[in-house]
Enzyme design. Structure first.
Site, PDB file in Angstrom:
ATOM      1  NE  ARG A  90      -3.464   2.435   2.620  1.00 17.12           N
ATOM      2  CZ  ARG A  90      -4.441   2.642   3.507  1.00 17.12           C
ATOM      3  NH1 ARG A  90      -4.749   1.703   4.375  1.00 17.12           N
ATOM      4  NH2 ARG A  90      -5.099   3.769   3.532  1.00 17.12           N
ATOM      5  CG  ASN A 144     -11.200  -1.234  -0.881  1.00 12.02           C
ATOM      6  OD1 ASN A 144     -12.325  -1.140  -1.353  1.00 12.02           O
ATOM      7  ND2 ASN A 144     -10.876  -0.702   0.292  1.00 12.02           N
ATOM      8  CB  CYS A 164     -18.212  -0.090   0.203  1.00 10.23           C
ATOM      9  SG  CYS A 164     -17.204   1.386   0.470  1.00 10.23           S
ATOM     10  CG  HIS A 194     -14.070   3.497  -2.928  1.00 13.44           C
ATOM     11  ND1 HIS A 194     -12.801   3.068  -2.602  1.00 13.44           N
ATOM     12  CD2 HIS A 194     -14.866   3.108  -1.890  1.00 13.44           C
ATOM     13  CE1 HIS A 194     -12.820   2.448  -1.432  1.00 13.44           C
ATOM     14  NE2 HIS A 194     -14.064   2.471  -0.988  1.00 13.44           N
ATOM     15  CE1 TYR A 244     -11.515   5.933  -1.186  1.00 10.81           C
ATOM     16  CE2 TYR A 244     -13.700   5.919  -0.180  1.00 10.81           C
ATOM     17  CZ  TYR A 244     -12.386   5.494  -0.200  1.00 10.81           C
ATOM     18  OH  TYR A 244     -11.925   4.633   0.775  1.00 10.81           O
TER      19      TYR A 244
END
Length: 421
Positions: A90, A144, A164, A194, A244
């Site tokens: 990440r 995700n 989500c 998102h 987002y």
């Protein structure tokens, strides 16, 4: 009833376990299996999970194991919440895209594509193993990028639903501002994972009074601050966008911010180390307050509600889920995965009718859906050209020179996780 959590060693898991304990009337679990290859993490998380059940008087049994096949054998539902490559991957997803002036983020843009490429093959392998042992089991995906992963699962014929926590977060926030029960708030939640807009906020159900205009009139300054977007933009849109959407509506501003502060991955990694230390304390028998800062707010309530609806037909009659479009939005392919309100039961989710969204929203949805289709092809088939095409299609990239450079960066940073590289 048996439920398996793949990625049970996640620091998220105590949030989920707390929900199972508090809401056991909705989901009567007899066995909860936490499976994870990281034995040290699993031991700490599993110990706290058992203490949470004991503190709240839950009679269910909690099992921890590194054996995936044994974990999913006989499971009524399998919840997947894994992170291939961990926080180290990440950190890379959030860093190298910035070199091209593009957003570095774990679920969208170039970083989101990297995560999809690492994740889709792993999740599909897990799903196949679930299907061989119990083809009637439901798979609930919280991993995700949820839209792409859920689309991969559905295209492969699995009984899958994506989940989500954005919508339930808005529901709780709006309920607080309106001084009503969250159960009384029904969202007209429109878009992709998102990439969503709250186009209506109804009291009492799908046919209830739409109080979004009043909500925006009375609380737009508060909502704008929550979203880190200017109040005039909310006034002009006349909807509440997901936070987002800031990556799209304020892209260059966000890139500038990301270049001058520590990555979210670094913050989360430090938080996870502290949480795991806390989880190892035998006196701790409830989720710590620090976990609320980890992300995933109301994850447990959403997961329990969805799983209960799928397995028993109980729970809320309408829930926001990620599921197959099937004509809900005529301008998207039927096999696209959308995030909308649906009636959910043992046969799965059935999206509620949705008025045609404004062209401003529909255009971006169509663009990102095309990207997700190309991203899934890249995840399934590999190859530099597939990666390049997906990046070129993404509205947060869109320039061939950037797409070329980002393709090389993505492959270089993820080679160990890409079988074809």
């Amino acid at each position: 009833m048996k439920l398996t959590v793949v990625g049970g060693g996640s620091t998220y898991t105590p949030e989920l376990v707390d929900g199972f304990a508090r809401l056991r009337g909705n989901l009567p679990l007899e066995e909860l299996v936490l499976v994870d290859p990281a034995a040290d993490r699993l031991e700490r998380v599993g110990g706290l999970a058992r203490r949470i059940f004991a503190r709240q008087g839950h009679p269910g049994r909690i099992v921890t194991t590194g054996d995936l096949d044994a974990a999913v054998d006989g499971a009524d539902a399998v919840l997947i919440q894994l992170r291939v490559g961990g926080q180290a991957a990440r950190e890379q997803d959030e860093t190298w895209p910035l070199e091209c002036g593009c957003v570095g983020q774990e679920t969208t843009g170039a970083g989101g594509l990297a995560k999809a490429l690492r994740t889709v093959p792993v999740v599909l392998d897990i799903a196949e193993r679930v299907r061989r042992r119990n083809p009637r089991a439901w798979i609930v995906d919280f991993t995700n990028p949820v839209g792409i992963v859920t689309r991969a699962l559905l295209q492969a014929g699995h009984r899958a639903v994506g989940l989500c926590n954005v919508a339930i977060g808005f529901q709780r926030r709006f309920a607080g501002l309106l001084d009503v029960s969250p159960a009384d708030v029904h969202l007209d939640h429109v878009g992709l994972n998102h990439l969503t807009w709250e186009t209506g906020v109804r009291l009492g159900g799908p046919e209830g009074e739409d109080v979004l205009p009043r909500l925006l009139s009375d609380h737009a300054d508060t909502l704008a601050a929550d979203l880190h977007l200017p109040r005039p933009l909310l006034d002009r849109l006349a909807v509440v966008p997901s936070y987002y959407l800031r990556y799209y509506y304020a892209h260059d501003e966000v890139v500038g911010e990301l270049r001058t502060k520590p990555s979210r991955a670094a913050e989360v990694a430090a938080m996870e180390r502290r949480l795991l230390e806390m989880y190892g304390d035998p006196a701790l028998d409830e989720k710590p307050e620090l976990l609320a800062k980890r992300g995933g707010a109301y994850y447990s309530e959403a997961a329990v509600d969805l799983t209960a609806a799928l397995l028993t037909g109980s729970g809320s009659p309408y829930q926001v889920v990620n599921t197959r479009n099937s004509g809900t939005f005529p301008f998207l392919p039927d096999d696209a995965v959308i995030e909308v309100q649906a009636a959910v039961g043992p046969k799965g989710p059935s999206p509620l009718p949705v008025p045609p969204p404004d062209a401003l929203f529909a255009g971006l949805m169509a663009n990102v859906t095309a990207y997700e289709d190309l991203a899934l092809r890249a995840a399934l088939h590999g190859g530099r050209d597939h990666v390049f095409r997906a990046l070129l299609a993404h509205p947060l990239v869109g320039q061939y020179a950037c797409a070329d450079t980002l393709t090389d960066q993505l492959i270089a940073h993820n080679r160990e996780h890409l079988a074809w590289a």
